[in-house]
Design a protein around this motif. Structure first.
Motif, PDB file in Angstrom:
ATOM      1  N   MET A 159       0.780  -1.250  -0.260  1.00  0.00           N
ATOM      2  CA  MET A 159       0.195   0.046  -0.115  1.00  0.00           C
ATOM      3  C   MET A 159       0.758   1.136   0.121  1.00  0.00           C
ATOM      4  O   MET A 159       0.615   2.505  -0.739  1.00  0.00           O
ATOM      5  CB  MET A 159      -1.074  -0.262   1.109  1.00  0.00           C
ATOM      6  N   THR A 186      -7.021   5.538   1.102  1.00  0.00           N
ATOM      7  CA  THR A 186      -5.955   5.422   2.129  1.00  0.00           C
ATOM      8  C   THR A 186      -6.732   6.428   2.814  1.00  0.00           C
ATOM      9  O   THR A 186      -6.044   5.823   4.510  1.00  0.00           O
ATOM     10  CB  THR A 186      -4.725   5.836   1.719  1.00  0.00           C
ATOM     11  N   THR A 217      -9.977  -3.946   2.337  1.00  0.00           N
ATOM     12  CA  THR A 217      -9.636  -3.160   2.118  1.00  0.00           C
ATOM     13  C   THR A 217      -8.294  -2.304   3.655  1.00  0.00           C
ATOM     14  O   THR A 217      -8.019  -2.075   3.803  1.00  0.00           O
ATOM     15  CB  THR A 217      -9.867  -1.992   1.531  1.00  0.00           C
TER      16      THR A 217
END
Length: 269
Positions: A218, A246, A254
């Protein structure tokens, strides 16, 4: 219109024959009805754990793997997955790949000059006069920050980061519009990987490239990507801008990826 449209792509791998002669043991659904768009000039980061289907999707898009079903349309052109051999030769000049392994992706018997000249040699007879000329090996090395003295050397004489630069240079040879970057920094040290990511960002500006950037990291994807798509068990479970994904991710998977990365987990809070 998107530069690349992926629609309902499925890829099923058979597990092989039964030891008792009873046919296939089963199947693995590596891609399960995947759809997404990639727009000209952007970097779509495709992130997920190992085995989630990321690399399979990248290779199906380029038709390095044949899908079970679905469609991929590039630049409002023909469906990549049903294109003829002649149509594919033209498409491959616009669609290239950077492989994960800088050690295995270069032919050890070829000098760097030969590696970088090969794409133009393969496609030269089919390139129209109105198309931009392929870049020379020397131009390609300069573009990726390497000296021309490397042209007469072999891949084993270089470090992993240098080999990956050579692999990137090869992908640029025909001036493509779209590049699949398949975990291009995962085999490199962190500091070297950061240099490669910065190089790719610069090349995107210089050559007006569009990337599908595949990664399990990520933080790397957040740095380079315009948007992020999250893949889990062969499905795209969430897509959004980098900022959305994010800080305000909605899907539990996620959220678990973010939670596993301390600096991202802190930035979300």
């Amino acid at each position: 219109m998107p530069l690349l449209e992926v629609r309902n792509v499925t890829k099923i791998f058979p597990l092989g024959e039964s030891a008792w002669g009873g046919g296939a043991k089963g199947e693995v659904r590596a891609l399960d009805d995947v759809s997404l768009d990639i727009h000209a000039g952007e970097t779509l980061g495709l992130v997920g754990e190992s085995g989630s289907g990321k690399t399979t999707l990248g290779r199906v898009i380029l038709r390095l793997i044949e899908p079970t079903s679905g469609a991929v349309r590039f630049a409002e052109s023909v469906d990549v997955l049903s294109a003829s051999a002649t149509q594919m030769r033209r498409l491959r000049r616009d669609m290239q790949i950077i492989f994960q392994d800088p050690f295995g992706s270069l032919d050890p018997r070829m000098k760097v000059r030969e590696v970088l000249a090969e794409p133009a040699q393969i496609h030269r007879a089919r390139m129209g006069r109105d198309e931009p000329a392929a870049l020379t090996p020397a131009e390609l090395l300069r573009a990726v920050g390497m000296d021309e003295s490397a042209l007469e050397r072999y891949p084993h004489e270089f470090s992993g980061g240098q080999r990956q630069r050579i692999g990137i240079a090869r992908a640029l040879a025909l001036r493509p519009r779209f590049i699949v970057a398949d975990e291009p920094v995962s085999a490199l040290d962190v500091s070297v990987g950061a240099q490669i990511v910065n190089l790719m960002a610069q090349l995107q500006r210089d050559f007006k490239l569009t990337y599908l950037f595949i990664s399990h990291s990520m933080p790397v994807v957040r740095y380079l990507a315009t948007r992020i798509a999250v893949m889990y068990r062969g499905k795209i479970v969430e897509v959004g801008t980098t900022e959305q994904m994010t800080t305000r991710a909605a899907h539990p998977y996620t959220q678990s990826l973010l939670a596993a990365t301390p600096e991202l987990a802190e930035s979300k809070n």
